[in-house]
Design a protein around this motif. Structure first.
Motif, PDB file in Angstrom:
ATOM      1  N   VAL A  96      -2.353  15.180  -1.434  1.00  0.00           N
ATOM      2  CA  VAL A  96      -1.695  14.774  -0.199  1.00  0.00           C
ATOM      3  C   VAL A  96      -1.788  13.256  -0.078  1.00  0.00           C
ATOM      4  O   VAL A  96      -2.863  12.676  -0.277  1.00  0.00           O
ATOM      5  CB  VAL A  96      -2.345  15.438   1.030  1.00  0.00           C
ATOM      6  CG1 VAL A  96      -1.820  14.823   2.323  1.00  0.00           C
ATOM      7  CG2 VAL A  96      -2.090  16.944   1.022  1.00  0.00           C
ATOM      8  N   VAL A  97      -0.673  12.625   0.239  1.00  0.00           N
ATOM      9  CA  VAL A  97      -0.648  11.193   0.554  1.00  0.00           C
ATOM     10  C   VAL A  97      -0.485  11.061   2.061  1.00  0.00           C
ATOM     11  O   VAL A  97       0.460  11.604   2.638  1.00  0.00           O
ATOM     12  CB  VAL A  97       0.506  10.469  -0.161  1.00  0.00           C
ATOM     13  CG1 VAL A  97       0.581   9.006   0.282  1.00  0.00           C
ATOM     14  CG2 VAL A  97       0.326  10.543  -1.668  1.00  0.00           C
ATOM     15  N   LEU A  98      -1.401  10.355   2.690  1.00  0.00           N
ATOM     16  CA  LEU A  98      -1.372  10.155   4.139  1.00  0.00           C
ATOM     17  C   LEU A  98      -1.159   8.673   4.411  1.00  0.00           C
ATOM     18  O   LEU A  98      -2.049   7.857   4.183  1.00  0.00           O
ATOM     19  CB  LEU A  98      -2.681  10.641   4.764  1.00  0.00           C
ATOM     20  CG  LEU A  98      -2.866  10.402   6.262  1.00  0.00           C
ATOM     21  CD1 LEU A  98      -1.781  11.109   7.055  1.00  0.00           C
ATOM     22  CD2 LEU A  98      -4.249  10.875   6.707  1.00  0.00           C
TER      23      LEU A  98
ATOM     24  N   LYS B 143       0.814  -1.219   0.000  1.00  0.00           N
ATOM     25  CA  LYS B 143       0.000   0.000   0.000  1.00  0.00           C
ATOM     26  C   LYS B 143       0.851   1.275   0.000  1.00  0.00           C
ATOM     27  O   LYS B 143       0.522   2.250  -0.675  1.00  0.00           O
ATOM     28  CB  LYS B 143      -0.962   0.008   1.187  1.00  0.00           C
ATOM     29  CG  LYS B 143      -0.330  -0.119   2.554  1.00  0.00           C
ATOM     30  CD  LYS B 143      -1.388  -0.221   3.636  1.00  0.00           C
ATOM     31  CE  LYS B 143      -0.743  -0.397   5.011  1.00  0.00           C
ATOM     32  NZ  LYS B 143      -0.004  -1.683   5.103  1.00  0.00           N
ATOM     33  N   THR B 144       1.961   1.266   0.747  1.00  0.00           N
ATOM     34  CA  THR B 144       2.828   2.452   0.756  1.00  0.00           C
ATOM     35  C   THR B 144       3.415   2.695  -0.625  1.00  0.00           C
ATOM     36  O   THR B 144       3.400   3.824  -1.125  1.00  0.00           O
ATOM     37  CB  THR B 144       3.960   2.280   1.786  1.00  0.00           C
ATOM     38  OG1 THR B 144       3.395   2.220   3.097  1.00  0.00           O
ATOM     39  CG2 THR B 144       4.936   3.452   1.722  1.00  0.00           C
ATOM     40  N   ALA B 145       3.923   1.640  -1.248  1.00  0.00           N
ATOM     41  CA  ALA B 145       4.488   1.780  -2.591  1.00  0.00           C
ATOM     42  C   ALA B 145       3.421   2.230  -3.580  1.00  0.00           C
ATOM     43  O   ALA B 145       3.680   3.063  -4.456  1.00  0.00           O
ATOM     44  CB  ALA B 145       5.096   0.455  -3.039  1.00  0.00           C
ATOM     45  N   VAL B 146       2.214   1.715  -3.445  1.00  0.00           N
ATOM     46  CA  VAL B 146       1.118   2.127  -4.334  1.00  0.00           C
ATOM     47  C   VAL B 146       0.857   3.620  -4.177  1.00  0.00           C
ATOM     48  O   VAL B 146       0.676   4.348  -5.161  1.00  0.00           O
ATOM     49  CB  VAL B 146      -0.152   1.308  -4.028  1.00  0.00           C
ATOM     50  CG1 VAL B 146      -1.380   1.957  -4.660  1.00  0.00           C
ATOM     51  CG2 VAL B 146       0.000  -0.114  -4.542  1.00  0.00           C
ATOM     52  N   GLY B 147       0.826   4.103  -2.938  1.00  0.00           N
ATOM     53  CA  GLY B 147       0.592   5.528  -2.711  1.00  0.00           C
ATOM     54  C   GLY B 147       1.673   6.391  -3.317  1.00  0.00           C
ATOM     55  O   GLY B 147       1.392   7.425  -3.942  1.00  0.00           O
TER      56      GLY B 147
ATOM     57  N   THR C 221      -4.649  10.599  -1.069  1.00  0.00           N
ATOM     58  CA  THR C 221      -4.508   9.144  -1.064  1.00  0.00           C
ATOM     59  C   THR C 221      -4.278   8.743   0.386  1.00  0.00           C
ATOM     60  O   THR C 221      -3.283   9.162   0.992  1.00  0.00           O
ATOM     61  CB  THR C 221      -3.319   8.682  -1.924  1.00  0.00           C
ATOM     62  OG1 THR C 221      -3.491   9.149  -3.269  1.00  0.00           O
ATOM     63  CG2 THR C 221      -3.214   7.167  -1.928  1.00  0.00           C
ATOM     64  N   VAL C 222      -5.199   7.992   0.950  1.00  0.00           N
ATOM     65  CA  VAL C 222      -5.128   7.586   2.354  1.00  0.00           C
ATOM     66  C   VAL C 222      -4.735   6.120   2.403  1.00  0.00           C
ATOM     67  O   VAL C 222      -5.375   5.274   1.773  1.00  0.00           O
ATOM     68  CB  VAL C 222      -6.487   7.802   3.058  1.00  0.00           C
ATOM     69  CG1 VAL C 222      -6.403   7.417   4.529  1.00  0.00           C
ATOM     70  CG2 VAL C 222      -6.935   9.256   2.915  1.00  0.00           C
ATOM     71  N   LEU C 223      -3.683   5.812   3.141  1.00  0.00           N
ATOM     72  CA  LEU C 223      -3.141   4.458   3.201  1.00  0.00           C
ATOM     73  C   LEU C 223      -3.112   3.977   4.642  1.00  0.00           C
ATOM     74  O   LEU C 223      -2.721   4.732   5.544  1.00  0.00           O
ATOM     75  CB  LEU C 223      -1.713   4.435   2.635  1.00  0.00           C
ATOM     76  CG  LEU C 223      -1.491   5.121   1.290  1.00  0.00           C
ATOM     77  CD1 LEU C 223      -0.006   5.289   1.020  1.00  0.00           C
ATOM     78  CD2 LEU C 223      -2.138   4.324   0.166  1.00  0.00           C
ATOM     79  N   GLY C 224      -3.522   2.737   4.865  1.00  0.00           N
ATOM     80  CA  GLY C 224      -3.466   2.236   6.233  1.00  0.00           C
ATOM     81  C   GLY C 224      -4.014   0.829   6.358  1.00  0.00           C
ATOM     82  O   GLY C 224      -4.462   0.212   5.394  1.00  0.00           O
ATOM     83  N   ASP C 225      -3.960   0.349   7.594  1.00  0.00           N
ATOM     84  CA  ASP C 225      -4.452  -0.984   7.930  1.00  0.00           C
ATOM     85  C   ASP C 225      -5.102  -0.890   9.302  1.00  0.00           C
ATOM     86  O   ASP C 225      -4.420  -0.611  10.297  1.00  0.00           O
ATOM     87  CB  ASP C 225      -3.287  -1.980   7.950  1.00  0.00           C
ATOM     88  CG  ASP C 225      -3.726  -3.395   8.305  1.00  0.00           C
ATOM     89  OD1 ASP C 225      -4.960  -3.644   8.352  1.00  0.00           O
ATOM     90  OD2 ASP C 225      -2.847  -4.245   8.539  1.00  0.00           O
ATOM     91  N   LEU C 226      -6.407  -1.106   9.362  1.00  0.00           N
ATOM     92  CA  LEU C 226      -7.129  -0.973  10.626  1.00  0.00           C
ATOM     93  C   LEU C 226      -6.564  -1.915  11.694  1.00  0.00           C
ATOM     94  O   LEU C 226      -6.625  -1.605  12.890  1.00  0.00           O
ATOM     95  CB  LEU C 226      -8.620  -1.254  10.410  1.00  0.00           C
ATOM     96  CG  LEU C 226      -9.359  -0.274   9.486  1.00  0.00           C
ATOM     97  CD1 LEU C 226     -10.820  -0.696   9.331  1.00  0.00           C
ATOM     98  CD2 LEU C 226      -9.281   1.152  10.019  1.00  0.00           C
TER      99      LEU C 226
END
Length: 703
Positions: free
Chosen positions: A459-461, A209-213, A485-490
């Motif tokens: 903004v990429v978060l 996900k980070t690389a995608v962002g 672009t919001v990136l994360g894992d709940l």
């Protein structure tokens, strides 16, 4: 007898690589030779042009260990749909940037160009007019292998690309690499999504996900360069170590103008020297605090109770109190920024005076209105009615004045919540106050109520799941006129205020219409490792689908019961025999002891954020800083201590989940204390035998 170059496909590709590098060098030399001495009208324009040329030269740098191209597409037909003369359609080499020869013909096509998209999307079922897709393998910067897929040949069975697998599993030393050669179709869809919309990516460990962002930023800068050059782009990460880890990805793709920051950097209007207990930070981070702050700011406005008398020459012009009150109420009803309304008030009063002048037969113009707005009596009235506001002073008063807080939090915060945020000790001034991170966010919110925050184009978060609602609002203010672009894992939320749902997060960000995408294919974490870590998911994120590793290599995995720290050091030494980076992850409280043990054993090691080298590949990582980082091999020390180091069990288990999933090739878990019950295997699972890379390697070992 040597094979002629014309009969050796690998030799031909190496020749094309050499010619492409030569063409790139010529492109750079052309830019460096530009003479701008007589093309600008003034010194400022000359400096701007010189900087642009310098940036262009840097963007054309040839990184010797980074492949200039990594793939090739042979189309069946020409662009118009007709089969071209000869064997087929056009051939394109796909790489990190565009390279052309001296005639302007492309030698390498930028991976972001539309013609490159089938490299990531074409398949046997939908070849997208691609006859052949060729992938290249490199050792350092040398082209050493290639692999072909004949997508239009029904006789050739679909198979997994071995070069793709090798690139995904390649050991890493140093900062994060780009994934431009290995982007998968579901990732490519996110990368190429438009600038106008906000995308939220839920992705478990190793899903990229980070690389995608980051690659989405690179794509947007390619597709909307002029617009984003004006409005700006920003990547927000959880901490400095993380930003240092990812900082080389965009420059490797030729993008040098993207800013990087943490949320703490964004709201750094005061020096943070204090900390809040978790209950206090939770209340301060609650979105309801925005209403409390809004009430507190606008409470400074006082409805006028006396007229304004403006003297100009021999004439006096009187604006009565009731007319002033109408003006003030109109500004309040418009719900504009406090500072903007304060700037508009003297002009509104001056306009009322000009109306009287016109009725008296005068013909005032804009200069007269400006002069009246600057009149001493008008300025005094504005100061009395709509005084200036210092955001930090407003927040400090709310946190120290019980009556002021009660007045503006009435119906918003409970009495217990108000007591939670009130400071017990008096504070003399803004400068002497010990501000916390949550306080800094409140001050930033208040500052935006007074004066609008500058908005960026995109903004990429990243690691967004750890943000409080008020922190989301702080980020959202930076892209009110742009997208995100919001990136994360709940499942990796490790703060007491961790995000409960992405819909809620997007609402706080001001992007309720954002699209939520989920990545579930794990490309980085080995099967055995992610399977072990996923035992925690029912306890930390019950509704979340576990990551399904697509790695053919199951990786090295072992759980060892030990008797002392010396065996942790032995595990590190054992893993250093493998190629790649090693991370020793431990509960924060255990890091000093482990550091001493490593020093005594003579094992050189780094802190998070320091770049690994071929000589020093071991990093000692506090569990609180492990999020977002990756290592080829990980030794996880004492899982129970990681859990116990957090204020509650769920947060501790989430922290443990993060630590367990930092390994790309192998994981060794060492423990003296009993493992958390949640790591117990399901009844259907049975421990296997110890193994090395390439084997199924889960084992419970005893001292």
């Amino acid at each position: 007898m040597s094979t002629p170059v014309g009969d050796d496909p690998l030799a031909r590709e190496r020749t094309h690589l050499a010619e492409s590098r030569s063409a790139l060098r010529a492109m750079r030399e052309d830019v460096e030779s530009l003479d701008i001495s007589n093309v600008t009208g003034n010194w400022v324009n000359a400096q701007v042009l010189a900087r642009q040329i310098d940036e262009r030269v840097k963007a054309l740098a040839d990184l010797s260990h980074t492949p200039l191209f990594f793939g090739r597409l042979d189309y069946l037909h020409a662009p118009g749909g007709e089969r071209a003369e000869g064997a087929g359609g056009e051939r394109f080499y796909i790489g990190r940037r565009h390279v052309h020869d001296h005639d302007g013909d492309p030698m390498v096509i930028d991976w972001r160009a539309p013609v490159s998209q089938p490299f990531y999307r074409a398949s046997k079922t939908d070849p997208l007019d691609v006859g052949l897709r060729r992938r290249f393998g490199y050792t350092g910067g040398d082209l050493t292998a290639y692999e072909d897929e004949h997508l239009s040949d029904p006789a050739e069975a679909a198979r997994t690309s071995q070069l793709l697998q090798r690139e995904i599993e390649r050991p890493r030393v140093g900062p994060m690499r780009d994934i431009v050669a290995t982007i998968q179709p579901e990732q490519d869809e996110i990368v190429r999504s438009g600038l106008g919309g906000t995308v939220c990516v839920q992705g478990g460990p190793g899903t990229g996900k980070t690389a995608v962002g980051l690659h989405r930023v690179a794509y947007l800068l390619y597709a909307h360069r002029e617009r984003l050059a004006r409005t700006g782009t920003l990547v927000i990460g959880p901490n400095r170590s993380f930003l240092h880890y990812i900082e080389q990805v965009l420059p490797a793709l030729g993008e040098l103008a993207v800013q990087q920051a943490t949320v703490d950097d964004l709201v750094g209007q005061v020096e943070v020297t204090g900390t809040d207990p978790a209950p206090t930070a939770i209340v301060k981070g609650d979105a309801r605090m925005a209403e409390v702050l809004r009430r507190a700011v606008y409470s400074h406005v006082t409805l006028p109770d006396e007229p304004v008398m403006v003297v100009r020459g021999s004439r006096r012009w009187r604006v009565p109190a009731h007319e002033l009150e109408v003006i003030v109420k109109e500004l309040l009803d418009r719900d504009i920024r406090y500072g903007a309304a304060r700037e508009a008030l003297p002009q509104r009063i001056a306009h009322a005076v000009l109306v009287q002048m016109e009725r008296a037969g005068e013909a005032p113009d804009d200069r007269v209105q400006d002069a009246v707005a600057r009149n001493t009596a008008v300025k005094a009235a504005v100061k009395r009615i709509w005084p200036p506001v210092d955001p930090a002073k407003v927040v400090l008063r709310l946190l120290t004045d019980a009556e002021f807080l009660a007045e503006h939090a009435d119906g918003v915060l409970t009495e217990d919540e108000r007591r939670t945020v009130l400071r017990t000790k008096p504070v003399r001034s803004v400068k002497s106050a010990r501000w916390s991170l949550a306080d800094a966010v409140l001050i930033d919110e208040t500052a935006d109520l007074v004066q609008r925050t500058h908005s960026l184009g995109h903004v990429v978060l990243d690691e967004a799941q750890d943000l409080s609602p008020m922190q989301y609002r702080a980020v959202g203010r930076r892209c009110t006129t742009g997208s995100a672009t919001v990136l994360g894992d709940l499942a990796q939320g490790t703060t007491p205020w961790a995000t409960r749902s992405w819909q809620e997060a997007l609402a706080h960000l001001g992007k309720s219409d954002g699209v939520i995408e989920e990545l579930t294919a794990g490309f980085r974490v080995p099967t055995d490792v992610i399977g072990y870590a996923s035992r925690l998911l029912p306890h930390i994120a019950p509704g979340l689908a576990p990551v399904a590793s697509v790695r053919e290599n199951p990786g090295l995995f072992a759980v060892r019961e030990i008797t002392g720290t010396a065996e942790v050091v032995d595990a590190c030494r054992e893993l250093l025999a493998h190629e790649g980076s090693i991370g020793l992850i431990a509960a924060d409280a255990r890091v000093p002891g482990l550091r001493s043990a490593l020093d005594e054993a003579g094992l050189g090691h780094l802190a998070p954020g320091e770049e690994t080298t071929a000589e020093t590949r071991l990093t000692l990582v506090p569990a609180s800083l492990a999020k977002g980082l990756e290592y080829d091999y990980v030794v996880l020390d004492e899982p129970r201590a990681v859990v116990d180091g957090e204020p509650d069990e769920r947060t501790g288990l989430r922290r443990l989940y993060v630590a367990l999933t930092r390994a790309v090739s192998g994981l060794v878990v060492t423990h003296q204390a009993p493992l958390p019950d949640q790591l117990a295997p399901e009844e259907s699972e049975a421990p296997g035998a110890s193994g090395e890379s390439g084997e199924s390697a889960y084992v419970e070992e005893s001292a």
